[in-house]
Design a protein around this motif. Sequence first.
Motif, PDB file in Angstrom:
ATOM      1  N   LYS A   1      -2.004  -2.395   6.355  1.00 56.40           N
ATOM      2  CA  LYS A   1      -1.595  -2.045   5.128  1.00 56.40           C
ATOM      3  C   LYS A   1      -1.576  -0.310   5.300  1.00 56.40           C
ATOM      4  CE  LYS A   1      -3.167  -5.666   2.118  1.00 56.40           C
ATOM      5  NZ  LYS A   1      -3.804  -6.026   1.137  1.00 56.40           N
ATOM      6  N   VAL A   2      -0.694   0.141   4.538  1.00 52.17           N
ATOM      7  CA  VAL A   2      -0.577   1.797   4.298  1.00 52.17           C
ATOM      8  C   VAL A   2      -1.945   2.188   3.310  1.00 52.17           C
ATOM      9  CG1 VAL A   2       0.424   3.824   3.701  1.00 52.17           C
ATOM     10  CG2 VAL A   2       1.598   2.006   4.939  1.00 52.17           C
ATOM     11  N   LEU A   3      -2.705   2.904   3.933  1.00 53.68           N
ATOM     12  CA  LEU A   3      -3.761   3.504   3.227  1.00 53.68           C
ATOM     13  C   LEU A   3      -4.075   4.900   3.777  1.00 53.68           C
ATOM     14  CD1 LEU A   3      -7.542   1.775   2.505  1.00 53.68           C
ATOM     15  CD2 LEU A   3      -6.790   4.396   2.261  1.00 53.68           C
ATOM     16  N   ASP A   4      -3.535   5.848   2.632  1.00 56.04           N
ATOM     17  CA  ASP A   4      -4.107   7.289   2.680  1.00 56.04           C
ATOM     18  C   ASP A   4      -4.961   7.825   1.962  1.00 56.04           C
ATOM     19  OD1 ASP A   4      -3.686  10.028   2.568  1.00 56.04           O
ATOM     20  OD2 ASP A   4      -1.467  10.071   2.186  1.00 56.04           O
ATOM     21  N   TRP A   5      -6.143   8.234   2.689  1.00 58.65           N
ATOM     22  CA  TRP A   5      -7.478   8.364   1.940  1.00 58.65           C
ATOM     23  C   TRP A   5      -7.416   9.415   0.806  1.00 58.65           C
ATOM     24  CZ3 TRP A   5      -9.024  10.446   7.646  1.00 58.65           C
ATOM     25  CH2 TRP A   5      -8.947   9.070   8.351  1.00 58.65           C
ATOM     26  N   THR A   6      -6.094  10.396   0.949  1.00 59.45           N
ATOM     27  CA  THR A   6      -6.108  11.386  -0.070  1.00 59.45           C
ATOM     28  C   THR A   6      -5.480  10.946  -1.217  1.00 59.45           C
ATOM     29  OG1 THR A   6      -4.060  12.013   0.506  1.00 59.45           O
ATOM     30  CG2 THR A   6      -5.781  13.174   1.847  1.00 59.45           C
ATOM     31  N   THR A   7      -5.393   9.383  -1.409  1.00 59.31           N
ATOM     32  CA  THR A   7      -4.691   9.072  -2.644  1.00 59.31           C
ATOM     33  C   THR A   7      -5.653   7.981  -3.397  1.00 59.31           C
ATOM     34  OG1 THR A   7      -3.468   7.179  -1.421  1.00 59.31           O
ATOM     35  CG2 THR A   7      -2.168   9.406  -1.775  1.00 59.31           C
ATOM     36  N   GLN A   8      -5.336   7.617  -4.585  1.00 61.38           N
ATOM     37  CA  GLN A   8      -5.952   6.838  -5.068  1.00 61.38           C
ATOM     38  C   GLN A   8      -5.868   5.244  -4.629  1.00 61.38           C
ATOM     39  OE1 GLN A   8      -7.831   7.734  -7.849  1.00 61.38           O
ATOM     40  NE2 GLN A   8      -8.804   5.666  -7.894  1.00 61.38           N
ATOM     41  N   LEU A   9      -7.050   4.703  -4.593  1.00 56.91           N
ATOM     42  CA  LEU A   9      -7.114   3.226  -3.732  1.00 56.91           C
ATOM     43  C   LEU A   9      -6.171   2.314  -4.758  1.00 56.91           C
ATOM     44  CD1 LEU A   9      -8.310   1.977  -1.362  1.00 56.91           C
ATOM     45  CD2 LEU A   9      -9.949   1.131  -2.882  1.00 56.91           C
ATOM     46  N   SER A  10      -5.075   1.693  -4.147  1.00 53.95           N
ATOM     47  CA  SER A  10      -4.255   0.926  -4.793  1.00 53.95           C
ATOM     48  C   SER A  10      -4.695  -0.555  -4.752  1.00 53.95           C
ATOM     49  CB  SER A  10      -2.991   0.714  -4.207  1.00 53.95           C
ATOM     50  OG  SER A  10      -2.715  -0.329  -3.252  1.00 53.95           O
ATOM     51  N   SER A  11      -4.206  -1.324  -5.963  1.00 54.99           N
ATOM     52  CA  SER A  11      -4.612  -2.715  -6.053  1.00 54.99           C
ATOM     53  C   SER A  11      -4.226  -3.421  -4.992  1.00 54.99           C
ATOM     54  CB  SER A  11      -4.116  -3.123  -7.493  1.00 54.99           C
ATOM     55  OG  SER A  11      -2.561  -2.928  -7.444  1.00 54.99           O
ATOM     56  N   ASP A  12      -3.649  -2.955  -4.088  1.00 58.32           N
ATOM     57  CA  ASP A  12      -3.568  -4.005  -2.763  1.00 58.32           C
ATOM     58  C   ASP A  12      -4.795  -4.193  -2.137  1.00 58.32           C
ATOM     59  OD1 ASP A  12      -0.692  -4.170  -2.482  1.00 58.32           O
ATOM     60  OD2 ASP A  12      -0.656  -2.861  -0.654  1.00 58.32           O
ATOM     61  N   PHE A  13      -5.772  -3.447  -2.314  1.00 54.02           N
ATOM     62  CA  PHE A  13      -7.152  -3.478  -1.684  1.00 54.02           C
ATOM     63  C   PHE A  13      -8.118  -4.259  -2.872  1.00 54.02           C
ATOM     64  CE2 PHE A  13      -4.808  -0.112   0.094  1.00 54.02           C
ATOM     65  CZ  PHE A  13      -4.898  -0.448   1.400  1.00 54.02           C
TER      66      PHE A  13
END
Length: 231
Positions: free
Chosen positions: A120-132
């Motif tokens: 999954k794409v996870l950029d630490w600088t953005t809000q954690l998405s509901s994908d996680f």
Amino acid sequence: MSSPEELNFESGNVKLSLIQYRNTFNHGTTVWDSSVITAYYMQSLLNSYNPIKKNMTCIELGSGCGLLGLVMCSLGFETTLTDLAAVVDDVLKENVRRNLFIFNNQPQNNENFQHKAYVKVLDWTTQLSSDFTPPYDYIVASDCIYSLDLIPYFAKCLYDLSGDKSVIVCGMERRDPIVIDNFLNECKEKYSFNISKIPVSKVKKILKRINNLNDEKLTQVEIYRLKKIDV
Ligand SMILES: C[S@@+](CC[C@H](N)C(=O)[O-])C[C@H]1O[C@@H](n2cnc3c(N)ncnc32)[C@H](O)[C@@H]1O
């Protein structure tokens, strides 16, 4: 990009096969020493542990080529490997695809256990998405502590993905002590993580059977264990 280099790693009974590209401008397309040492350390530490029976989950941050997350998956953790979109597309998806195939088709997989890994794409600088779906049982990362600017985001991500029982393991190279100290302070002061450094002597003892790791590499890489509460 030129053609990829192929690397092989042995983790317990499993041989992992990874691709890396050395000639990109991206940190994530090569396998860093921290990931090799942290991966072998986790493999040795958890080898006799049985995450399968407990349906345990793991997430890796800044996976790059994915060695550490893939070793966690080989041990039986349902593992989510993450990085920025470019790294996911250049190396991570392919490495997860080929190693899931290896894990699920090895002769000793006689219980028909299906290893599971997601990219999954996870950029630490953005809000954690509901994908996680936190909390994850293990949160692992290697060589992700190298920029003062990223530390607050990375530490918040560790906090958001963990629960009271989660174990967080971060391997990092001691290039700039200010960066490491800043990370440890942020985790301690802002998020009250309990932090312990795995003694180098313990890491050396566990890894001594791996003959391509020299002492210099071993002493440059530091492994920290973090927990939300002190246990
Ligand atoms: C030095 S590389 C380490 C890669 C791999 N963990 C290893 O040890 O081989 C740092 C990784 O952090 C990732 N990274 C940097 N900034 C990030 C961000 N804002 N969000 C998510 N990942 C990031 C990079 O793409 C890269 O894969």
